[in-house]
Design an enzyme around this catalytic site. Structure first.
Site, PDB file in Angstrom:
ATOM      1  N   PHE A  86       0.836  -1.216   0.000  1.00  0.00           N
ATOM      2  CA  PHE A  86       0.000   0.000   0.000  1.00  0.00           C
ATOM      3  C   PHE A  86       0.868   1.263   0.000  1.00  0.00           C
ATOM      4  CE2 PHE A  86      -2.342   2.726   3.332  1.00  0.00           C
ATOM      5  CZ  PHE A  86      -2.979   3.504   2.378  1.00  0.00           C
ATOM      6  N   LYS A 101      -7.981  -4.001   5.853  1.00  0.00           N
ATOM      7  CA  LYS A 101      -7.875  -2.895   6.797  1.00  0.00           C
ATOM      8  C   LYS A 101      -9.214  -2.165   6.858  1.00  0.00           C
ATOM      9  CE  LYS A 101      -3.451  -3.749   7.305  1.00  0.00           C
ATOM     10  NZ  LYS A 101      -2.406  -3.507   6.395  1.00  0.00           N
ATOM     11  N   ASN A 123     -13.566   4.973  15.711  1.00  0.00           N
ATOM     12  CA  ASN A 123     -13.893   4.061  14.610  1.00  0.00           C
ATOM     13  C   ASN A 123     -15.359   4.176  14.183  1.00  0.00           C
ATOM     14  OD1 ASN A 123     -11.285   3.112  14.621  1.00  0.00           O
ATOM     15  ND2 ASN A 123     -11.746   1.329  15.882  1.00  0.00           N
ATOM     16  N   LYS A 176       7.703  -4.387  15.223  1.00  0.00           N
ATOM     17  CA  LYS A 176       8.149  -3.106  14.654  1.00  0.00           C
ATOM     18  C   LYS A 176       9.064  -2.391  15.653  1.00  0.00           C
ATOM     19  CE  LYS A 176       7.190  -1.362  11.227  1.00  0.00           C
ATOM     20  NZ  LYS A 176       7.767  -1.461   9.840  1.00  0.00           N
ATOM     21  N   THR A 198       5.931   2.740  12.802  1.00  0.00           N
ATOM     22  CA  THR A 198       4.532   3.037  13.142  1.00  0.00           C
ATOM     23  C   THR A 198       4.403   3.692  14.510  1.00  0.00           C
ATOM     24  OG1 THR A 198       2.455   1.921  13.684  1.00  0.00           O
ATOM     25  CG2 THR A 198       4.419   0.623  13.976  1.00  0.00           C
ATOM     26  N   ASP A 199       3.306   4.403  14.703  1.00  0.00           N
ATOM     27  CA  ASP A 199       3.039   4.980  16.033  1.00  0.00           C
ATOM     28  C   ASP A 199       2.674   3.902  17.051  1.00  0.00           C
ATOM     29  OD1 ASP A 199       0.498   4.343  15.074  1.00  0.00           O
ATOM     30  OD2 ASP A 199      -0.348   6.348  15.329  1.00  0.00           O
ATOM     31  N   GLU A 200       2.354   2.689  16.566  1.00  0.00           N
ATOM     32  CA  GLU A 200       1.900   1.641  17.493  1.00  0.00           C
ATOM     33  C   GLU A 200       2.997   1.200  18.458  1.00  0.00           C
ATOM     34  OE1 GLU A 200      -0.540  -1.438  15.911  1.00  0.00           O
ATOM     35  OE2 GLU A 200      -1.588  -0.086  14.563  1.00  0.00           O
ATOM     36  N   TYR A 202       2.464  -7.436  16.303  1.00  0.00           N
ATOM     37  CA  TYR A 202       2.893  -6.545  15.211  1.00  0.00           C
ATOM     38  C   TYR A 202       3.732  -5.398  15.756  1.00  0.00           C
ATOM     39  CZ  TYR A 202       2.595  -2.538  12.044  1.00  0.00           C
ATOM     40  OH  TYR A 202       2.914  -1.438  11.283  1.00  0.00           O
TER      41      TYR A 202
HETATM   42  P1  NAD Z   1       1.377  -3.618   3.232  1.00  0.00           P
HETATM   43  O1  NAD Z   1       1.063  -4.842   4.028  1.00  0.00           O
HETATM   44  O2  NAD Z   1       0.334  -3.034   2.364  1.00  0.00           O
HETATM   45  O3  NAD Z   1       2.653  -3.889   2.319  1.00  0.00           O
HETATM   46  C1  NAD Z   1       3.779  -4.579   2.777  1.00  0.00           C
HETATM   47  C2  NAD Z   1       4.622  -4.991   1.578  1.00  0.00           C
HETATM   48  O4  NAD Z   1       5.789  -5.669   2.081  1.00  0.00           O
HETATM   49  C3  NAD Z   1       3.910  -5.969   0.638  1.00  0.00           C
HETATM   50  O5  NAD Z   1       4.088  -5.568  -0.704  1.00  0.00           O
HETATM   51  C4  NAD Z   1       4.590  -7.302   0.901  1.00  0.00           C
HETATM   52  O6  NAD Z   1       4.630  -8.163  -0.230  1.00  0.00           O
HETATM   53  C5  NAD Z   1       5.990  -6.840   1.301  1.00  0.00           C
HETATM   54  N1  NAD Z   1       6.669  -7.847   2.139  1.00  0.00           N
HETATM   55  C6  NAD Z   1       6.158  -8.508   3.218  1.00  0.00           C
HETATM   56  N2  NAD Z   1       7.071  -9.379   3.695  1.00  0.00           N
HETATM   57  C7  NAD Z   1       8.177  -9.266   2.912  1.00  0.00           C
HETATM   58  C8  NAD Z   1       9.453  -9.888   2.912  1.00  0.00           C
HETATM   59  N3  NAD Z   1       9.764 -10.853   3.807  1.00  0.00           N
HETATM   60  N4  NAD Z   1      10.353  -9.510   1.984  1.00  0.00           N
HETATM   61  C9  NAD Z   1      10.043  -8.560   1.060  1.00  0.00           C
HETATM   62  N5  NAD Z   1       8.847  -7.944   0.998  1.00  0.00           N
HETATM   63  C10 NAD Z   1       7.920  -8.295   1.916  1.00  0.00           C
HETATM   64  O7  NAD Z   1       1.907  -2.556   4.295  1.00  0.00           O
HETATM   65  P2  NAD Z   1       1.713  -0.974   4.359  1.00  0.00           P
HETATM   66  O8  NAD Z   1       0.450  -0.672   5.060  1.00  0.00           O
HETATM   67  O9  NAD Z   1       1.993  -0.390   3.029  1.00  0.00           O
HETATM   68  O10 NAD Z   1       2.909  -0.595   5.357  1.00  0.00           O
HETATM   69  C11 NAD Z   1       4.220  -0.369   4.849  1.00  0.00           C
HETATM   70  C12 NAD Z   1       5.142  -0.035   6.001  1.00  0.00           C
HETATM   71  O11 NAD Z   1       4.674   1.124   6.678  1.00  0.00           O
HETATM   72  C13 NAD Z   1       5.241  -1.131   7.059  1.00  0.00           C
HETATM   73  O12 NAD Z   1       6.561  -1.192   7.497  1.00  0.00           O
HETATM   74  C14 NAD Z   1       4.310  -0.664   8.160  1.00  0.00           C
HETATM   75  O13 NAD Z   1       4.734  -1.157   9.412  1.00  0.00           O
HETATM   76  C15 NAD Z   1       4.479   0.830   8.056  1.00  0.00           C
HETATM   77  N6  NAD Z   1       3.321   1.648   8.501  1.00  0.00           N
HETATM   78  C16 NAD Z   1       2.081   1.414   7.991  1.00  0.00           C
HETATM   79  C17 NAD Z   1       1.016   2.235   8.363  1.00  0.00           C
HETATM   80  C18 NAD Z   1      -0.378   2.038   7.817  1.00  0.00           C
HETATM   81  O14 NAD Z   1      -1.305   2.717   8.257  1.00  0.00           O
HETATM   82  N7  NAD Z   1      -0.600   1.168   6.842  1.00  0.00           N
HETATM   83  C19 NAD Z   1       1.231   3.292   9.264  1.00  0.00           C
HETATM   84  C20 NAD Z   1       2.535   3.482   9.776  1.00  0.00           C
HETATM   85  C21 NAD Z   1       3.570   2.665   9.363  1.00  0.00           C
HETATM   86  O1  DAU Z   2      -1.239   3.233  13.517  1.00  0.00           O
HETATM   87  C1  DAU Z   2      -0.533   2.761  12.415  1.00  0.00           C
HETATM   88  C2  DAU Z   2      -0.990   1.361  12.064  1.00  0.00           C
HETATM   89  O2  DAU Z   2      -2.272   1.477  11.476  1.00  0.00           O
HETATM   90  C3  DAU Z   2      -0.035   0.641  11.137  1.00  0.00           C
HETATM   91  O3  DAU Z   2       1.206   0.473  11.769  1.00  0.00           O
HETATM   92  C4  DAU Z   2      -0.602  -0.736  10.740  1.00  0.00           C
HETATM   93  O4  DAU Z   2       0.254  -1.354   9.801  1.00  0.00           O
HETATM   94  C5  DAU Z   2      -1.970  -0.512  10.113  1.00  0.00           C
HETATM   95  O5  DAU Z   2      -2.548  -1.764   9.796  1.00  0.00           O
HETATM   96  C6  DAU Z   2      -2.875   0.266  11.062  1.00  0.00           C
HETATM   97  O6  DAU Z   2      -3.208  -0.528  12.222  1.00  0.00           O
HETATM   98  P1  DAU Z   2      -4.690  -0.552  12.848  1.00  0.00           P
HETATM   99  O7  DAU Z   2      -4.861  -1.786  13.602  1.00  0.00           O
HETATM  100  O8  DAU Z   2      -4.985   0.732  13.543  1.00  0.00           O
HETATM  101  O9  DAU Z   2      -5.560  -0.562  11.473  1.00  0.00           O
HETATM  102  P2  DAU Z   2      -6.873  -1.391  11.057  1.00  0.00           P
HETATM  103  O10 DAU Z   2      -7.343  -0.826   9.774  1.00  0.00           O
HETATM  104  O11 DAU Z   2      -6.652  -2.861  11.151  1.00  0.00           O
HETATM  105  O12 DAU Z   2      -7.907  -0.997  12.202  1.00  0.00           O
HETATM  106  C7  DAU Z   2      -8.275   0.361  12.446  1.00  0.00           C
HETATM  107  C8  DAU Z   2      -9.219   0.371  13.629  1.00  0.00           C
HETATM  108  O13 DAU Z   2     -10.457  -0.253  13.242  1.00  0.00           O
HETATM  109  C9  DAU Z   2      -8.723  -0.421  14.830  1.00  0.00           C
HETATM  110  O14 DAU Z   2      -9.113   0.226  16.020  1.00  0.00           O
HETATM  111  C10 DAU Z   2      -9.440  -1.762  14.713  1.00  0.00           C
HETATM  112  C11 DAU Z   2     -10.759  -1.391  14.054  1.00  0.00           C
HETATM  113  N1  DAU Z   2     -11.342  -2.432  13.170  1.00  0.00           N
HETATM  114  C12 DAU Z   2     -10.552  -2.950  12.193  1.00  0.00           C
HETATM  115  C13 DAU Z   2     -11.047  -3.914  11.346  1.00  0.00           C
HETATM  116  C14 DAU Z   2     -10.174  -4.523  10.269  1.00  0.00           C
HETATM  117  C15 DAU Z   2     -12.669  -2.820  13.323  1.00  0.00           C
HETATM  118  O15 DAU Z   2     -13.383  -2.325  14.207  1.00  0.00           O
HETATM  119  N2  DAU Z   2     -13.147  -3.782  12.471  1.00  0.00           N
HETATM  120  C16 DAU Z   2     -12.398  -4.360  11.499  1.00  0.00           C
HETATM  121  O16 DAU Z   2     -12.906  -5.253  10.762  1.00  0.00           O
END
Ligand code: NAD
Ligand code: DAU
Length: 379
Positions: A15, A224, A284, A189, A137-139, A185
């Site tokens: 993503f 997500k 949420n 991280k 991540t902020d987590e 997770y």
């Molecule tokens: P995502 O799950 O959409 O994408 C992860 C990508 O990493 C995928 O393309 C997957 O194929 C690749 N990958 C997984 N394991 C691998 C491996 N062993 N070797 C090579 N490639 C591999 O994740 P995202 O939501 O785009 O998040 C990207 C980064 O940003 C992550 O490090 C995540 O912790 C961080 N992050 C995400 C969010 C969020 O809200 N999505 C917020 C803060 C930080």
């Molecule tokens: O804060 C940054 C993080 O945000 C990233 O590091 C993670 O990679 C990313 O997946 C995201 O984590 P969350 O757990 O916050 O995202 P998610 O979309 O899974 O969930 C958002 C909120 O919604 C969380 O409080 C859980 C809730 N939720 C999620 C799903 C999938 C529901 O209530 N129902 C659902 O089906």
């Protein structure tokens, strides 16, 4: 062609990574951009169809935990900068399968660090002009209290501030907040962040870590909250809200995150940490209501048509109550701030998913996994 920079972006088929790859490939035609991705269930090269033929773009299918392969890729491409996004990213999956998260997020990051260290230390110029930029991540900071459950006006204002910008507590994550991860997770991280800083402190490797809040926007895997619920509303399927939907997340449009990464990669201070967030807290349940309203409006459904889809289900184990980022350091030191109001970003996002139903359907049917199988082999 002699490239000005030679950058390895990991996780570029995911993503956020796909937005970062697209931004760099288009903005820097004089940079070589190598996208390294294992194409796990979350990787989808269809995310990059518009730039895959660009002359400054290369794709490598590889696993970051494979140290020997990381050595080869970094040396073969004479890499001088790494932007590391590859990870297992979904909290619910980490609860079911923590080992995969430790393998990829911890051991994978370590292998990548080690490969970059060996290569850069073998060069005559050593670490000069090099950077290992780790996206986190902020987590890792754990959870904040929800001290003002009705919401107060956020103390932070940005140019893109929405009218009703809320905060649900009076404390915020800052760069010096203590690490206190709760889910497998976030624990993985946190561990990877520590390894990155250890490679700076021990070996002098130039590193930067950023910790970002929840991203939303096009190309997010529909497991997500936001893309899953948009798709379920479209298909008139139940919306599984964990517990009472009172948990708070701080949302940022993905392209604003990609812009921050670009800025920090070029102007960030080595060995430093920056928090990135939208100053945009939402419960949420309120997000779910906005999604219902927006999808119903666009699809021409009567008002309230999809309200009955809301289904309260069991809570996520160890569910963090509130995340909220104070990103004033990035604002003040490098001049970044979110460009989009949330209402604008959500409307744009909903329209994107509704206009790109084939992209979503290919994922939910599993078709996308066959997409590049012939070209890159089985997963
Ligand atoms: P995502 O799950 O959409 O994408 C992860 C990508 O990493 C995928 O393309 C997957 O194929 C690749 N990958 C997984 N394991 C691998 C491996 N062993 N070797 C090579 N490639 C591999 O994740 P995202 O939501 O785009 O998040 C990207 C980064 O940003 C992550 O490090 C995540 O912790 C961080 N992050 C995400 C969010 C969020 O809200 N999505 C917020 C803060 C930080
Ligand atoms: O804060 C940054 C993080 O945000 C990233 O590091 C993670 O990679 C990313 O997946 C995201 O984590 P969350 O757990 O916050 O995202 P998610 O979309 O899974 O969930 C958002 C909120 O919604 C969380 O409080 C859980 C809730 N939720 C999620 C799903 C999938 C529901 O209530 N129902 C659902 O089906």
């Amino acid at each position: 062609m002699k490239y000005k920079r030679r950058i390895l972006i990991t996780g570029g088929a995911g993503f956020i990574g796909s937005h970062v790859v697209r931004l760099f490939v288009n903005k820097y035609p004089d940079y070589l951009i190598v996208n390294l991705d294992a194409l796990t269930y979350a990787g989808n090269l269809a995310n990059l169809i518009d730039i895959e033929k660009a002359p400054n773009y290369r794709f490598v299918k590889a696993d970051i935990a494979d140290l020997q392969r990381m050595r080869e890729v970094i040396a073969d491409n004479n890499i001088d900068g790494v932007i590391h996004l590859a990870a297992e990213s979904h909290v619910d999956r980490s609860i079911r399968d923590p080992f995969t998260f430790a393998r990829t997020n911890v051991m994978g990051t370590l292998a990548l660090l080690q490969a970059a260290k060996e290569y850069w230390e073998s060069r005559p110029e050593k670490y000069d002009g090099k950077l290992f930029y780790h996206i986190s991540t902020d987590e890792v900071y754990g959870a904040l209290e929800l001290t003002t459950p009705e919401g107060i006006e956020s103390p932070f204002r940005t140019k893109a501030s929405a009218e009703k910008q809320h905060a649900y507590g009076t404390d915020f994550f800052v760069e010096t907040s203590k690490y206190n991860p709760h889910s497998p997770y976030s624990a993985s991280k946190a561990s990877s962040d520590h390894f990155v800083r250890a490679y700076h402190d021990t070996y002098g490797m130039p590193t930067i870590v950023t910790n970002c809040s929840n991203n939303y926007g096009p190309y997010q895997f529909p497991e997500k909250l936001i893309p899953l619920f948009i798709n379920n509303i479209r298909n008139h399927k139940p919306l599984p809200v964990y517990c009472k939907g009172e948990n708070v997340r701080d949302w940022l449009f993905v392209e604003d995150h990609a812009r921050a990464i670009d800025l920090i990669f070029h102007q960030g201070k080595v060995a430093d940490t920056y928090n990135i967030g939208g100053f945009n807290e939402w419960k949420n349940i309120d997000i779910v209501k906005v999604l219902i309203r927006t999808v119903d409006k666009i699809l021409g459904n009567p008002e309230g048509y999809s309200d009955s889809l809301i289904t309260f289900v069991s809570d996520r184990a160890g569910h963090d109550l509130r995340y909220a980022i104070d990103s004033r350091k990035l604002q003040q030191e490098l001049g970044w701030e979110p460009s989009l109001q949330f209402e604008e970003g959500i409307e744009k996002t909903v329209r994107w998913y509704l206009d790109n139903q084939e992209w979503v359907d290919n994922i939910t049917s599993g078709e996308y996994e066959n997409y590049y199988k012939e070209m890159y082999g089985n997963k």
